[in-house]
Design an enzyme around this catalytic site. Structure first.
Site, PDB file in Angstrom:
ATOM      1  N   ALA A  10      -1.899  -9.562   6.920  1.00 32.66           N
ATOM      2  CA  ALA A  10      -0.846 -10.037   6.642  1.00 32.66           C
ATOM      3  C   ALA A  10      -0.363 -11.370   7.160  1.00 32.66           C
ATOM      4  O   ALA A  10      -0.384 -12.378   6.570  1.00 32.66           O
ATOM      5  CB  ALA A  10       0.376  -9.243   7.005  1.00 32.66           C
ATOM      6  N   ARG A  21      -1.176 -24.354  -0.120  1.00 28.94           N
ATOM      7  CA  ARG A  21      -0.287 -24.879  -1.063  1.00 28.94           C
ATOM      8  C   ARG A  21       0.326 -26.334  -0.658  1.00 28.94           C
ATOM      9  O   ARG A  21       0.464 -27.304  -1.402  1.00 28.94           O
ATOM     10  CB  ARG A  21       1.015 -23.914  -1.018  1.00 28.94           C
ATOM     11  CG  ARG A  21       2.148 -24.514  -2.148  1.00 28.94           C
ATOM     12  CD  ARG A  21       2.799 -23.088  -2.680  1.00 28.94           C
ATOM     13  NE  ARG A  21       1.920 -22.180  -3.359  1.00 28.94           N
ATOM     14  CZ  ARG A  21       2.262 -20.968  -3.723  1.00 28.94           C
ATOM     15  NH1 ARG A  21       3.492 -20.762  -3.318  1.00 28.94           N
ATOM     16  NH2 ARG A  21       1.308 -20.204  -4.132  1.00 28.94           N
ATOM     17  N   GLU A  32     -12.406 -12.766   9.400  1.00 24.89           N
ATOM     18  CA  GLU A  32     -12.013 -11.424   9.623  1.00 24.89           C
ATOM     19  C   GLU A  32     -13.135 -10.418  10.130  1.00 24.89           C
ATOM     20  O   GLU A  32     -14.297 -10.661   9.552  1.00 24.89           O
ATOM     21  CB  GLU A  32     -11.693 -10.749   8.453  1.00 24.89           C
ATOM     22  CG  GLU A  32     -11.326  -9.253   8.355  1.00 24.89           C
ATOM     23  CD  GLU A  32     -10.389  -8.839   9.323  1.00 24.89           C
ATOM     24  OE1 GLU A  32      -9.234  -9.310   9.650  1.00 24.89           O
ATOM     25  OE2 GLU A  32     -10.879  -7.642  10.012  1.00 24.89           O
ATOM     26  N   SER A  38      -6.729  -8.234   3.558  1.00 27.25           N
ATOM     27  CA  SER A  38      -5.517  -8.153   2.457  1.00 27.25           C
ATOM     28  C   SER A  38      -5.310  -6.681   2.034  1.00 27.25           C
ATOM     29  O   SER A  38      -5.179  -6.586   0.832  1.00 27.25           O
ATOM     30  CB  SER A  38      -5.674  -9.265   1.343  1.00 27.25           C
ATOM     31  OG  SER A  38      -4.814  -9.298   0.610  1.00 27.25           O
ATOM     32  N   CYS A  42       0.387  -0.510   5.987  1.00 21.04           N
ATOM     33  CA  CYS A  42       1.723   0.180   5.785  1.00 21.04           C
ATOM     34  C   CYS A  42       1.674   1.234   5.023  1.00 21.04           C
ATOM     35  O   CYS A  42       2.285   2.324   4.835  1.00 21.04           O
ATOM     36  CB  CYS A  42       2.925  -0.802   5.055  1.00 21.04           C
ATOM     37  SG  CYS A  42       3.099  -2.307   6.409  1.00 21.04           S
ATOM     38  N   ARG A  70      -7.616 -20.053  -4.735  1.00 25.04           N
ATOM     39  CA  ARG A  70      -7.005 -20.867  -3.610  1.00 25.04           C
ATOM     40  C   ARG A  70      -7.773 -21.695  -2.822  1.00 25.04           C
ATOM     41  O   ARG A  70      -7.323 -22.462  -1.959  1.00 25.04           O
ATOM     42  CB  ARG A  70      -6.036 -19.881  -2.758  1.00 25.04           C
ATOM     43  CG  ARG A  70      -5.004 -18.980  -3.408  1.00 25.04           C
ATOM     44  CD  ARG A  70      -3.883 -18.494  -2.678  1.00 25.04           C
ATOM     45  NE  ARG A  70      -3.245 -17.916  -3.497  1.00 25.04           N
ATOM     46  CZ  ARG A  70      -2.234 -16.760  -3.077  1.00 25.04           C
ATOM     47  NH1 ARG A  70      -2.439 -16.417  -1.887  1.00 25.04           N
ATOM     48  NH2 ARG A  70      -1.460 -16.407  -3.851  1.00 25.04           N
ATOM     49  N   VAL A  80     -14.477 -13.623  16.084  1.00 20.74           N
ATOM     50  CA  VAL A  80     -14.335 -14.720  16.789  1.00 20.74           C
ATOM     51  C   VAL A  80     -14.285 -14.213  18.226  1.00 20.74           C
ATOM     52  O   VAL A  80     -13.194 -13.486  18.595  1.00 20.74           O
ATOM     53  CB  VAL A  80     -13.012 -15.652  16.576  1.00 20.74           C
ATOM     54  CG1 VAL A  80     -13.020 -16.707  17.530  1.00 20.74           C
ATOM     55  CG2 VAL A  80     -13.255 -16.054  15.084  1.00 20.74           C
ATOM     56  N   ASP A 259       1.341  -9.572  14.635  1.00 28.60           N
ATOM     57  CA  ASP A 259       1.571  -8.717  15.708  1.00 28.60           C
ATOM     58  C   ASP A 259       0.937  -9.079  17.129  1.00 28.60           C
ATOM     59  O   ASP A 259       1.055  -8.719  17.964  1.00 28.60           O
ATOM     60  CB  ASP A 259       0.473  -7.391  15.166  1.00 28.60           C
ATOM     61  CG  ASP A 259       1.454  -6.439  14.302  1.00 28.60           C
ATOM     62  OD1 ASP A 259       2.309  -7.067  13.796  1.00 28.60           O
ATOM     63  OD2 ASP A 259       0.849  -5.382  13.847  1.00 28.60           O
ATOM     64  N   TYR A 401      30.651  -1.146  -5.602  1.00 24.92           N
ATOM     65  CA  TYR A 401      30.716   0.037  -5.844  1.00 24.92           C
ATOM     66  C   TYR A 401      30.655   0.551  -7.078  1.00 24.92           C
ATOM     67  O   TYR A 401      31.322  -0.086  -8.054  1.00 24.92           O
ATOM     68  CB  TYR A 401      32.092   0.481  -5.016  1.00 24.92           C
ATOM     69  CG  TYR A 401      32.414   2.028  -5.604  1.00 24.92           C
ATOM     70  CD1 TYR A 401      31.666   2.937  -5.338  1.00 24.92           C
ATOM     71  CD2 TYR A 401      33.565   2.062  -6.545  1.00 24.92           C
ATOM     72  CE1 TYR A 401      32.276   4.258  -5.855  1.00 24.92           C
ATOM     73  CE2 TYR A 401      34.000   3.402  -6.851  1.00 24.92           C
ATOM     74  CZ  TYR A 401      33.330   4.329  -6.721  1.00 24.92           C
ATOM     75  OH  TYR A 401      33.584   5.713  -7.072  1.00 24.92           O
TER      76      TYR A 401
HETATM   77  P1  FAD Z   1      -3.137  -7.169  11.227  1.00 24.28           P
HETATM   78  O1  FAD Z   1      -2.814  -6.376  10.024  1.00 24.28           O
HETATM   79  O2  FAD Z   1      -3.455  -6.084  12.593  1.00 24.28           O
HETATM   80  O3  FAD Z   1      -4.677  -7.904  10.953  1.00 24.28           O
HETATM   81  C1  FAD Z   1      -4.964  -8.588  12.151  1.00 24.28           C
HETATM   82  C2  FAD Z   1      -6.534  -8.736  11.520  1.00 24.28           C
HETATM   83  O4  FAD Z   1      -7.339  -9.518  12.587  1.00 24.28           O
HETATM   84  C3  FAD Z   1      -7.226  -7.202  11.356  1.00 24.28           C
HETATM   85  O5  FAD Z   1      -7.896  -7.023  10.220  1.00 24.28           O
HETATM   86  C4  FAD Z   1      -8.297  -7.464  12.435  1.00 24.28           C
HETATM   87  O6  FAD Z   1      -9.703  -6.699  12.123  1.00 24.28           O
HETATM   88  C5  FAD Z   1      -8.739  -9.030  12.643  1.00 24.28           C
HETATM   89  N1  FAD Z   1      -9.209  -9.617  13.896  1.00 24.28           N
HETATM   90  C6  FAD Z   1      -8.894  -9.057  15.094  1.00 24.28           C
HETATM   91  N2  FAD Z   1      -9.327  -9.777  16.034  1.00 24.28           N
HETATM   92  C7  FAD Z   1     -10.250 -10.685  15.496  1.00 24.28           C
HETATM   93  C8  FAD Z   1     -11.310 -11.610  15.886  1.00 24.28           C
HETATM   94  N3  FAD Z   1     -11.249 -11.720  17.159  1.00 24.28           N
HETATM   95  N4  FAD Z   1     -12.047 -12.221  15.092  1.00 24.28           N
HETATM   96  C9  FAD Z   1     -11.785 -12.170  13.714  1.00 24.28           C
HETATM   97  N5  FAD Z   1     -10.976 -11.187  13.237  1.00 24.28           N
HETATM   98  C10 FAD Z   1     -10.153 -10.408  14.265  1.00 24.28           C
HETATM   99  N6  FAD Z   1       5.135  -2.752   9.183  1.00 24.28           N
HETATM  100  C11 FAD Z   1       6.245  -2.816   8.357  1.00 24.28           C
HETATM  101  O7  FAD Z   1       7.002  -3.838   8.279  1.00 24.28           O
HETATM  102  N7  FAD Z   1       6.570  -1.499   7.541  1.00 24.28           N
HETATM  103  C12 FAD Z   1       5.890  -0.478   7.343  1.00 24.28           C
HETATM  104  O8  FAD Z   1       6.341   0.364   6.761  1.00 24.28           O
HETATM  105  C13 FAD Z   1       4.876  -0.419   8.306  1.00 24.28           C
HETATM  106  N8  FAD Z   1       3.988   0.669   8.439  1.00 24.28           N
HETATM  107  C14 FAD Z   1       2.868   0.537   9.038  1.00 24.28           C
HETATM  108  C15 FAD Z   1       1.852   2.017   8.878  1.00 24.28           C
HETATM  109  C16 FAD Z   1       0.754   2.209   9.677  1.00 24.28           C
HETATM  110  C17 FAD Z   1       0.050   3.124   9.673  1.00 24.28           C
HETATM  111  C18 FAD Z   1       0.379   0.877  10.469  1.00 24.28           C
HETATM  112  C19 FAD Z   1      -0.795   0.813  11.242  1.00 24.28           C
HETATM  113  C20 FAD Z   1       1.192  -0.407  10.601  1.00 24.28           C
HETATM  114  C21 FAD Z   1       2.342  -0.573   9.658  1.00 24.28           C
HETATM  115  N9  FAD Z   1       3.099  -1.556   9.748  1.00 24.28           N
HETATM  116  C22 FAD Z   1       4.281  -1.626   9.164  1.00 24.28           C
HETATM  117  C23 FAD Z   1       2.792  -2.710  10.663  1.00 24.28           C
HETATM  118  C24 FAD Z   1       1.932  -3.841   9.940  1.00 24.28           C
HETATM  119  O9  FAD Z   1       1.062  -3.064   9.133  1.00 24.28           O
HETATM  120  C25 FAD Z   1       1.605  -4.878  10.689  1.00 24.28           C
HETATM  121  O10 FAD Z   1       2.818  -5.349  11.507  1.00 24.28           O
HETATM  122  C26 FAD Z   1       0.843  -5.810  10.135  1.00 24.28           C
HETATM  123  O11 FAD Z   1      -0.332  -5.585   9.494  1.00 24.28           O
HETATM  124  C27 FAD Z   1       0.340  -6.962  10.955  1.00 24.28           C
HETATM  125  O12 FAD Z   1      -0.467  -8.102  10.337  1.00 24.28           O
HETATM  126  P2  FAD Z   1      -1.003  -9.032  10.947  1.00 24.28           P
HETATM  127  O13 FAD Z   1      -1.893  -9.862  10.177  1.00 24.28           O
HETATM  128  O14 FAD Z   1      -0.286  -9.578  12.322  1.00 24.28           O
HETATM  129  O15 FAD Z   1      -2.290  -8.070  11.924  1.00 24.28           O
END
Ligand code: FAD
Length: 425
Positions: A10, A21, A32, A38, A42, A70, A80, A259, A401
C-alpha cells in the site's frame, strides 16, 4: 534523481506512483522482499472464508503494469538489509548496493512473535494465508483456537467458523478490539457466541501449546524499523519511525509511510501508531510527493476503522472514554440504541456511542455497532473530529433521511442530544 522505495504494497506503491506523476523524469525503483506486490491484505480474511476464490483476486496491479504504464521498476524477492545514508546507499540481501537520492521506507509491520510450530498460523501476508489454506485443505482440522481479540483475530475467528470449524477465541483483556468499551464488547462477543464461537475474555492462551487442530496467533504487530533505525533514523515513543508532517524521518531525504511509522492523532495532537491500510495509502502519497520535491503534509489520523465480525459491522473513530481520560480530557459518553432505517424497511438495530470533553464540549470519538449503516455514521464523526467540532454544532448537522436508508431522527443525532443533556448536568 533516483527515488528508491522499500516495500511494494500500500504505502510503497502509492509513494512510487505519486512520485512518478509529479516527476516524469526521475528514476523510480521499488524493492519488495516478498513474491507479490500490490495485494490487499485486508482481503485475506475473505480468502480464508471462501468469499474470495483466489489470492490473485486480491492483487490490484502486477509488476508489468508499473513497469509499462508508470515506468516504475519493480524488484520482487529483493530485501533491503542495510541503509548507509551517508553514502546514500541501500544494500540488498544479495550483496548488491543501490544508490539513491531519496529513499521511501514503506516496509510495513510484522507479527510481534515468530513461530515455527506447524499448526500455528498468522494472517498477515499473502504467504501466511496460502499456508493456512493449504493446511486446512490437507489436514481438515475440526477445531481452531484464535489468540487475540483485535480485528484480525475476530476476522479470523469469523472466517474459520464459517468454514465449519469449532472455534475458541482467547483474549487477555476484558474488552475486544482495543477499545475499552464494555457495551461494544458485549454486543460483539454476544454475536460471536450466537454464531458458535466460544469467547474467552481475560484469559491468556499460549499459541504454541493451545489444544486445537490449528491455532491463529493474532497477538499483535510491531513496525519494521530495524534497518532504518540502524541507519540512524529516530524512533518515536511508540517504537515506530518518527516522521514529520511531510513524512520525512530524522534522516534528511529519507521518508517513511504506512505501518512502519507514526502519525499525528487529530484529536490529541500526539504521535500514535495505528497501522491501517487507508492511512498507509495516504501517507504513501504524501511521502512520494515530497520525495519528488513537493512540500505536502499528511493530515493525521483519527484511527477510524470498521470491521465485520460474524456479520456485525463494528466501527470506531477518535478516542474511547478511557483513552480520552488517559489523554487528560474530562470525558462524557452517551450510548444509544436505535435503528439503521425505518422498521418497515427491516431496519436492524444500530448502537452508537459518542464521547465528548466536558470542559471544551468538543467531540472526541465515537463507536458504532450494527449493519451496513455503521459506515456512514462513523465517517460522519470522523469528519467532525477533523473539523474539529463541538457537540452543539454536531447535533445540528443536516443528515440525509429517507425510510429505506435511515430513520427520521438519526441515532447519531439522538446520541448527540443525549450527550448535550449529560454535558449540561
Ligand atoms: P505492508 O502492506 O506490510 O507492506 C510492506 C511490504 O514491505 C511487505 O510486502 C514486506 O514484504 C515489504 N518489506 C518489509 N521489509 C522489507 C525490506 N527490508 N526490503 C524489502 N521489502 C520489505 N487495514 C484497513 O484499513 N482496513 C482493513 O479492513 C484491514 N484489514 C486487514 C486484514 C488483515 C488480515 C491484515 C493483515 C491487515 C489488514 N489491514 C486493514 C491493514 C493493512 O493491510 C495494512 O495497514 C497495510 O497493508 C499497510 O501497508 P504498508 O504498505 O505500510 O505495509
Amino acid at each position: 534523481m533516483r527515488i528508491v522505495v522499500v516495500g511494494g504494497v500500500a504505502a510503497g506503491l502509492s509513494a512510487a506512483s505519486r512520485a512518478r506523476r509529479l516527476d516524469p523524469a526521475a528514476e523510480i525503483l521499488v524493492f519488495e522482499k516478498g513474491k507479490r506486490i500490490s495485494y490487499g491484505a485486508c482481503g485475506l480474511p475473505y480468502l480464508l472464508e471462501g468469499q474470495v476464490s483466489s489470492i490473485d483476486e486480491l492483487v490490484v496491479y502486477r509488476p508489468e503494469f508499473f513497469e509499462k504504464e508508470r515506468n516504475i521498476r519493480i524488484r520482487t524477492e529483493s530485501e533491503v538489509i542495510a541503509v548507509h545514508h551517508a553514502r546514500r546507499e541501500a544494500v540488498l540481501r544479495s550483496g548488491e548496493r543501490v544508490r539513491y537520492d531519496r529513499l521511501v521506507w514503506a516496509a510495513g509491520a510484522r507479527p510481534s512473535r515468530a513461530s515455527s510450530a506447524p499448526r500455528v498460523f498468522r494472517l498477515h501476508t499473502d504467504a501466511d494465508a496460502l499456508r493456512l489454506l493449504e493446511f486446512l485443505e490437507r489436514e481438515k482440522p475440526r477445531t481452531a483456537t484464535v489468540v487475540g481479540g483485535g480485528y484480525i483475530g475476530l476476522e479470523a475467528a469469523t472466517a474459520l467458523r464459517a468454514r465449519g470449524l469449532r472455534v475458541r477465541l482467547f483474549h487477555d483483556a476484558t474488552t475486544l478490539l482495543n477499545r475499552e468499551d464494555p457495551w461494544l464488547t458485549k454486543l460483539v462477543a454476544g454475536r460471536l457466541e450466537q454464531c458458535g464461537v466460544e469467547v474467552r475474555l481475560n484469559e491468556r492462551a499460549d499459541p504454541e501449546t493451545a489444544d486445537a487442530g490449528l491455532v491463529i496467533d493474532a497477538t499483535g504487530l510491531r513496525p519494521n524499523v530495524e534497518v532504518l533505525a540502524e541507519a540512524g533514523a529516530a524512533l518515536g515513543r511508540t517504537g515506530a519511525l518518527a516522521v514529520s508532517e511531510r513524512m520525512e524521518t530524522s534522516l534528511h531525504g529519507v521518508f517513511a509511510a504506512g505501518d512502519c511509522c507514526e502519525a499525528r492523532h487529530v484529536v490529541t495532537g500526539r504521535d500514535v501508531w495505528i497501522p491501517l491500510g487507508t492511512t498507509a495509502n495516504k501517507m504513501g502519497r504524501v511521502a512520494g510527493a515530497n520525495a519528488a520535491g513537493r512540500r505536502e503534509r499528511f493530515a493525521g489520523v483519527a484511527g477510524t476503522s470498521i470491521v465485520r465480525v460474524a456479520g456485525l459491522a463494528v466501527a470506531a473513530t477518535g478516542l474511547s472514554q478511557q483513552q480520552a481520560r488517559r489523554e487528560g480530557f474530562s470525558p462524557v459518553e452517551a450510548v444509544v440504541e436505535g435503528r439503521e432505517r425505518a422498521r418497515y424497511f427491516f431496519g436492524k438495530s444500530l448502537a452508537v456511542q459518542l464521547v465528548a470533553d466536558r470542559g471544551s464540549r468538543r467531540l472526541l470519538g465515537a463507536a458504532a455497532v450494527g449493519d451496513d449503516g455503521v459506515l456512514a455514521r462513523i465517517n460522519t464523526v470522523a469528519a467532525a473530529l477533523a473539523a474539529p467540532m463541538d457537540v452543539e454544532t454536531f447535533a445540528g448537522i443536516d443528515l440525509a433521511y429517507a425510510p429505506p436508508y435511515s430513520t427520521v431522527a438519526d441515532p447519531l443525532l439522538v446520541c448527540a442530544q443525549q450527550l448535550l443533556r449529560l454535558l449540561d448536568h
